[in-house]
Design a protein around this motif. Sequence first.
Motif, PDB file in Angstrom:
ATOM      1  N   THR A   1      -0.500 -86.944  32.878  1.00  0.00           N
ATOM      2  CA  THR A   1      -1.317 -85.735  32.438  1.00  0.00           C
ATOM      3  C   THR A   1      -0.233 -84.545  33.210  1.00  0.00           C
ATOM      4  O   THR A   1      -0.210 -83.617  32.269  1.00  0.00           O
ATOM      5  CB  THR A   1      -2.609 -85.388  33.458  1.00  0.00           C
TER       6      THR A   1
ATOM      7  N   GLN B   1       3.450 -95.965  44.896  1.00  0.00           N
ATOM      8  CA  GLN B   1       2.880 -94.919  44.190  1.00  0.00           C
ATOM      9  C   GLN B   1       2.658 -95.483  42.619  1.00  0.00           C
ATOM     10  O   GLN B   1       1.871 -95.118  41.878  1.00  0.00           O
ATOM     11  CB  GLN B   1       3.466 -93.582  44.298  1.00  0.00           C
TER      12      GLN B   1
ATOM     13  N   LYS C   1      -6.045 -88.166  27.892  1.00  0.00           N
ATOM     14  CA  LYS C   1      -6.597 -89.506  27.675  1.00  0.00           C
ATOM     15  C   LYS C   1      -7.584 -89.584  26.319  1.00  0.00           C
ATOM     16  O   LYS C   1      -7.672 -88.350  25.945  1.00  0.00           O
ATOM     17  CB  LYS C   1      -7.700 -89.804  29.034  1.00  0.00           C
TER      18      LYS C   1
ATOM     19  N   ASP D   1       0.104 -97.715  41.472  1.00  0.00           N
ATOM     20  CA  ASP D   1      -1.165 -97.182  41.528  1.00  0.00           C
ATOM     21  C   ASP D   1      -1.619 -96.566  40.153  1.00  0.00           C
ATOM     22  O   ASP D   1      -1.080 -95.533  39.846  1.00  0.00           O
ATOM     23  CB  ASP D   1      -1.271 -96.140  42.565  1.00  0.00           C
ATOM     24  N   PRO D   2      -2.622 -97.137  39.412  1.00  0.00           N
ATOM     25  CA  PRO D   2      -2.844 -96.522  38.189  1.00  0.00           C
ATOM     26  C   PRO D   2      -3.542 -95.087  38.307  1.00  0.00           C
ATOM     27  O   PRO D   2      -3.403 -94.220  37.286  1.00  0.00           O
ATOM     28  CB  PRO D   2      -4.080 -97.396  37.691  1.00  0.00           C
ATOM     29  N   GLU D   3      -4.141 -94.552  38.989  1.00  0.00           N
ATOM     30  CA  GLU D   3      -4.351 -93.261  39.542  1.00  0.00           C
ATOM     31  C   GLU D   3      -3.148 -92.222  39.563  1.00  0.00           C
ATOM     32  O   GLU D   3      -3.303 -91.374  38.822  1.00  0.00           O
ATOM     33  CB  GLU D   3      -5.311 -93.081  40.560  1.00  0.00           C
ATOM     34  N   TYR D   4      -2.201 -92.642  40.309  1.00  0.00           N
ATOM     35  CA  TYR D   4      -1.327 -91.707  40.005  1.00  0.00           C
ATOM     36  C   TYR D   4      -0.195 -91.701  39.005  1.00  0.00           C
ATOM     37  O   TYR D   4       0.035 -90.778  38.566  1.00  0.00           O
ATOM     38  CB  TYR D   4      -0.122 -92.501  41.332  1.00  0.00           C
TER      39      TYR D   4
ATOM     40  N   SER E   1      -1.811 -91.977  36.106  1.00  0.00           N
ATOM     41  CA  SER E   1      -2.507 -91.367  35.218  1.00  0.00           C
ATOM     42  C   SER E   1      -2.230 -89.650  35.518  1.00  0.00           C
ATOM     43  O   SER E   1      -2.029 -88.992  34.500  1.00  0.00           O
ATOM     44  CB  SER E   1      -4.104 -91.475  35.591  1.00  0.00           C
ATOM     45  N   GLN E   2      -2.290 -89.325  36.974  1.00  0.00           N
ATOM     46  CA  GLN E   2      -2.041 -87.778  37.222  1.00  0.00           C
ATOM     47  C   GLN E   2      -0.555 -87.582  36.928  1.00  0.00           C
ATOM     48  O   GLN E   2      -0.484 -86.449  36.278  1.00  0.00           O
ATOM     49  CB  GLN E   2      -2.024 -87.669  38.665  1.00  0.00           C
TER      50      GLN E   2
END
Length: 100
Positions: free
Chosen positions: A84, A72, A91, A75-78, A80-81
Motif C-alpha cells: 500500500t 517481516q 485492496k 508477515d501478511p500484514e507487513y 500489505s502495508q
Amino acid sequence: MATATAKQSAPASKRRYRLWMMFVVLFMGWAGYTLFGQMQQQKATYQKLTTIEDGIEETRAQTEELTKRVEQLNDPEYISQLATKELGMVKEGEQQIFSE
C-alpha cells in the motif's frame, strides 16, 4: 714443579673462561633476537585476529538484520502495508486517493 704447573694452568683457565663467556654472550644475543622476532610475529597475529573478530561481529549483525527482515516478509500484514505505502497498490473494493 708446582709453580710451573700453576703458571701454565692460569693462561689456559683464562682462555677457557673467555671462550665460555663468548659462548654465553653469543647465546644470549641469539635468544634476544629470537624473542624479538617472536614478539613481532605475535603482534602481527594479534592484529589479524582482531580484524577477523571484527568481521565476524559485523557479519553476525548483518545476519540478525536479515533474519528480522525475513520474519517481516513472512508477515501478511507487513506485506500489505508495504504494498500500500511503497507500491501504491490497493485492496479489492478500495479506491486510492491521490493528493497533489
